[in-house]
Design a protein around this motif. Structure first.
Motif, PDB file in Angstrom:
ATOM      1  N   GLU A   1       8.463  -9.119  48.402  1.00 15.51           N
ATOM      2  CA  GLU A   1       9.753  -8.909  47.460  1.00 15.51           C
ATOM      3  C   GLU A   1       9.244  -7.512  46.796  1.00 15.51           C
ATOM      4  O   GLU A   1      10.313  -6.926  46.165  1.00 15.51           O
ATOM      5  CB  GLU A   1       9.722  -9.946  46.564  1.00 15.51           C
ATOM      6  CG  GLU A   1       8.686  -9.851  45.254  1.00 15.51           C
ATOM      7  CD  GLU A   1       7.306 -10.466  45.757  1.00 15.51           C
ATOM      8  OE1 GLU A   1       6.746 -10.458  44.754  1.00 15.51           O
ATOM      9  OE2 GLU A   1       6.926 -10.706  46.776  1.00 15.51           O
ATOM     10  N   ARG A   2       8.231  -7.207  46.988  1.00 10.84           N
ATOM     11  CA  ARG A   2       8.016  -5.779  46.071  1.00 10.84           C
ATOM     12  C   ARG A   2       8.443  -4.611  47.046  1.00 10.84           C
ATOM     13  O   ARG A   2       8.681  -3.388  46.328  1.00 10.84           O
ATOM     14  CB  ARG A   2       6.467  -5.523  45.888  1.00 10.84           C
ATOM     15  CG  ARG A   2       5.966  -6.322  45.076  1.00 10.84           C
ATOM     16  CD  ARG A   2       4.408  -6.379  44.847  1.00 10.84           C
ATOM     17  NE  ARG A   2       3.809  -6.902  45.929  1.00 10.84           N
ATOM     18  CZ  ARG A   2       2.606  -6.965  46.192  1.00 10.84           C
ATOM     19  NH1 ARG A   2       1.514  -6.497  45.624  1.00 10.84           N
ATOM     20  NH2 ARG A   2       2.202  -7.587  47.459  1.00 10.84           N
ATOM     21  N   ILE A   3       8.671  -4.567  48.393  1.00  9.40           N
ATOM     22  CA  ILE A   3       9.068  -3.664  49.188  1.00  9.40           C
ATOM     23  C   ILE A   3      10.513  -3.790  49.829  1.00  9.40           C
ATOM     24  O   ILE A   3      11.214  -2.778  49.918  1.00  9.40           O
ATOM     25  CB  ILE A   3       7.975  -3.237  50.197  1.00  9.40           C
ATOM     26  CG1 ILE A   3       8.099  -4.287  51.224  1.00  9.40           C
ATOM     27  CG2 ILE A   3       6.748  -2.682  49.728  1.00  9.40           C
ATOM     28  CD1 ILE A   3       7.226  -3.978  52.502  1.00  9.40           C
ATOM     29  N   LEU A   4      11.005  -4.904  50.001  1.00 14.68           N
ATOM     30  CA  LEU A   4      12.205  -5.157  50.442  1.00 14.68           C
ATOM     31  C   LEU A   4      13.410  -5.189  49.407  1.00 14.68           C
ATOM     32  O   LEU A   4      13.003  -5.906  48.339  1.00 14.68           O
ATOM     33  CB  LEU A   4      12.272  -6.671  51.165  1.00 14.68           C
ATOM     34  CG  LEU A   4      11.405  -6.958  52.596  1.00 14.68           C
ATOM     35  CD1 LEU A   4      11.751  -8.120  53.078  1.00 14.68           C
ATOM     36  CD2 LEU A   4      11.889  -5.783  53.558  1.00 14.68           C
ATOM     37  N   LYS A   5      14.554  -4.563  49.482  1.00 17.86           N
ATOM     38  CA  LYS A   5      15.601  -4.827  48.833  1.00 17.86           C
ATOM     39  C   LYS A   5      16.218  -6.269  48.804  1.00 17.86           C
ATOM     40  O   LYS A   5      16.542  -6.609  50.112  1.00 17.86           O
ATOM     41  CB  LYS A   5      16.644  -3.828  48.801  1.00 17.86           C
ATOM     42  CG  LYS A   5      17.791  -4.190  47.799  1.00 17.86           C
ATOM     43  CD  LYS A   5      18.527  -2.754  47.951  1.00 17.86           C
ATOM     44  CE  LYS A   5      19.776  -3.090  46.855  1.00 17.86           C
ATOM     45  NZ  LYS A   5      20.685  -1.779  46.917  1.00 17.86           N
TER      46      LYS A   5
END
Length: 84
Positions: free
Chosen positions: A74-78
């Motif tokens: 969740e930190r890298i995906l929009k």
């Protein structure tokens, strides 16, 4: 994992041919995701990023979000959880 390989081939072909600036994946119908699905998402994220694009995960289920959070993705995906 049964559908991940074919879906991956289709997505890779589309990304390489069309080079989208943003690729929205509507995952609202996905009720289960395992490591094959996580790998598919990470690979497409990396492919798009190298091509200057962005991956948007649209309407993931609560269960899918749990797996994504456990993987730290969740930190890298929009992620767009619902219609604006």
């Amino acid at each position: 994992h049964h559908h991940a390989a074919e879906f991956r081939r289709c997505l890779d072909d589309y990304i390489c041919r069309k080079r989208p600036s943003v690729l929205w994946l509507d995952v609202s119908g996905v009720s289960f995701m395992d490591s094959s699905g996580l790998g598919l998402l990470m690979g497409r994220y990396a492919l798009l990023k190298r091509a200057g694009g962005e991956l948007v995960l649209y309407r993931p289920s609560d269960e899918m979000m749990r797996i994504i959070r456990l993987a730290g993705m969740e930190r890298i995906l929009k992620i767009v959880k619902k219609d604006s």
